[in-house]
Design an enzyme around this catalytic site. Structure first.
Site, PDB file in Angstrom:
ATOM      1  N   SER B 124      39.052  39.570  51.205  1.00 19.46           N
ATOM      2  CA  SER B 124      39.134  39.089  49.828  1.00 19.46           C
ATOM      3  C   SER B 124      37.737  38.825  49.291  1.00 19.46           C
ATOM      4  CB  SER B 124      39.938  37.787  49.830  1.00 19.46           C
ATOM      5  OG  SER B 124      39.729  37.061  48.635  1.00 19.46           O
ATOM      6  N   TYR B 148      40.221  29.502  53.159  1.00 22.17           N
ATOM      7  CA  TYR B 148      40.756  30.867  53.120  1.00 22.17           C
ATOM      8  C   TYR B 148      39.621  31.893  53.169  1.00 22.17           C
ATOM      9  CZ  TYR B 148      43.043  35.013  51.075  1.00 22.17           C
ATOM     10  OH  TYR B 148      43.499  36.279  50.820  1.00 22.17           O
ATOM     11  N   LYS B 152      38.808  34.603  56.136  1.00 23.44           N
ATOM     12  CA  LYS B 152      38.713  36.039  55.864  1.00 23.44           C
ATOM     13  C   LYS B 152      37.348  36.580  56.319  1.00 23.44           C
ATOM     14  CE  LYS B 152      42.699  37.217  54.156  1.00 23.44           C
ATOM     15  NZ  LYS B 152      43.571  38.134  54.932  1.00 23.44           N
TER      16      LYS B 152
END
Lengths: 326, 326
Positions: B124, B148, B152
């Site tokens: 992402s 997050y 990632k």
């Protein structure tokens, strides 16, 4: 102030412990207690009171919890499987360098009681991998080409996230190659950068496995300890969100290294370097950064040597008692 | 060719499964078998033979081993706890997004028999964190400002190291915000970018929690599935050492988004957007990239839409059967 050094039996760990014992303080506060931990119990500074020794592998269950039980104010996390060994032993590298680091951060997260220590983590320029621009700026991406560099990059990311969440107060230092390392070679592929200075100075031959034109960044053990001491005094406000910093170093070629040795110790000493190209080491070194621009670190007050001559002189002063075997 | 999709019950997973079933092939080979896995057993493409469904949480011991037991040639690893939830549930985010990914890579490493699948991992643009240059180039550093994004980024690093070691053949795709997401909002803080198009088009009011001037990068679900399909056909030689790629997208402001909606669906539809600033979402979004330059991905043949109008039209075609509630 209570200080914990994890990886205290390593070269930098020992020199840091000596410096802290000598200074008696850190970041403007007196050092009351120094806990020295490593997988084998490290020796402590000879003259220091309030020093405890612990044999501990932080990758084992419960080990990190035990180490932080006394709630140290500053934790130096220097423990790592070095580049060569992390490459040859996949499981050991990930277990110690990734799982061990995470275990320490998790132990702090679960400590409770508002515990939020300063955590100084030694990363490495091995988080960068070729191809490189001519100068590696502070915002160059993480592209490691070794498992060691990968594990250090992951450690940086974890440290930043735990800091952002207020679990701890982290700062990661990407060390350049430390040179001249005293003592025996370790398993790092960068070992020859030290050998070609260290061995000739004590009358021994050293092998140079790469070309004279190879450029790399270096800082002395004394400068590295200086980085670690300086880092403990930085505030969250000074660091901002980007807590992982590339440390400054002297960028020079192997030819410039040997010229410095010749200037300081003479032709006889410098002639003890034997050229014996090693394709494996040449290939590894070709993937390493040649010149880093540590703009943020310099602005925050970190200082390395200004020439390789200084690096040679510091080795002679700090590790050879001023003596050269001519 | 055997294909495994982990996270197949998610929006992208379902659309990818439909596309593969429709195409009947991938990277020039016929698809013989499609295994769709998610924490709850996903539904399969209506008309496809050779489709198996698995309910599996890859963060649980042994789950990844079971999923790869049939030795899929291509593994799509789309499973993740999304940004909002990974931020609110620290343990769950790290367990699924970090430990789950690592469990998959380790299962492949230990599979034996020369097994070396293609692994397509969805990363992402959340791996990037502010402050940003005006344009984020391919070599901008990893500075996530969420757990997050941290998870990632770590996934990318692991994928690159396992690929470098020849354990698997990985490619990581940093997706821009996918817009318009059909169906109900998920827990991602970026959800409003879809809501302000999706809800008005079906006659409902949508809340816009940020300023009209907010700029962000978008790609349609159809483009995202296109990225995933294209990635499976890239060779190791095309990718080189840097296997994690920023995907292209349409960079536009919220004002440009709403103008596109107005052009395509009319004033009545566009008037269903209600402005209700939310400081929390504004703060999160302020830390996101506004404009990425996906030079490498474009050179490798990845294609997104060229305007937000196209993104709106694709939603109407693919998810609304061409119908707008005027």
């Amino acid at each position: 102030m209570r200080i914990l050094i994890i990886g205290a039996a390593g070269m930098i760990g020992r020199k840091l412990a000596d410096r802290l014992a000598r200074d008696g303080g850190l970041a403007g506060r007196a050092v009351d207690h120094l806990m020295l931990a490593d997988v084998v119990g490290p020796g402590g500074p000879a003259s220091a009171a309030g020093v405890d020794i612990a044999a501990s592998d932080i990758s084992l269950p419960g080990a990190a919890e035990t180490l932080i039980a006394s709630r140290p104010d500053v934790i130096y996390h220097l423990a790592a499987i070095v580049s060569g060994e992390a490459e040859s032993d996949f499981d050991k590298g990930y277990r110690v360098n990734l799982d061990g680091t995470r275990a320490l951060l998790e132990a702090i997260r679960h400590a409770g009681g508002g515990y939020r220590p300063k955590v100084v983590f030694t990363s490495s320029v091995a988080v960068f991998g070729a191809p490189f621009p001519e100068v590696i700026e502070d915002d160059f991406h993480l592209t490691p080409l070794t498992s060691y560099g990968t594990q250090k990059a992951i450690g940086e990311l974890l440290l930043a996230d735990y800091t952002r969440r207020g679990i701890l107060d982290g700062v990661g230092l990407r060390l350049p190659t430390i040179c001249v390392r005293p003592g025996k070679p370790n398993k790092a592929a960068s070992g020859f950068f030290s050998s070609i200075i260290r061995e000739p100075l004590v009358g021994q031959e050293a092998v140079l496995p790469v070309a004279d034109s190879v450029r790399h960044s270096h800082a002395s053990p004394r400068a590295a300890v200086g980085f670690l001491v300086h880092a403990a005094g930085l505030t969250r406000e000074q660091l901002g969100a980007r807590i992982n910093l590339t440390m400054p170093g002297v960028s020079c070629t192997v030819a410039e290294q040997t010229a410095a040795l010749r200037r300081i110790a003479g032709d006889e000493v410098a002639s003890r370097i034997r050229r014996e190209p090693d394709p494996t080491i040449m290939r590894i070194v070709a993937g390493w950064p040649q010149r880093v621009e540590a703009r943020r670190a310099l602005a925050l007050g970190f200082r390395a040597e200004s020439s390789f001559d200084d690096i040679v002189r510091i080795h002679i002063e700090d590790d050879l008692g001023g003596h050269i075997a001519v």
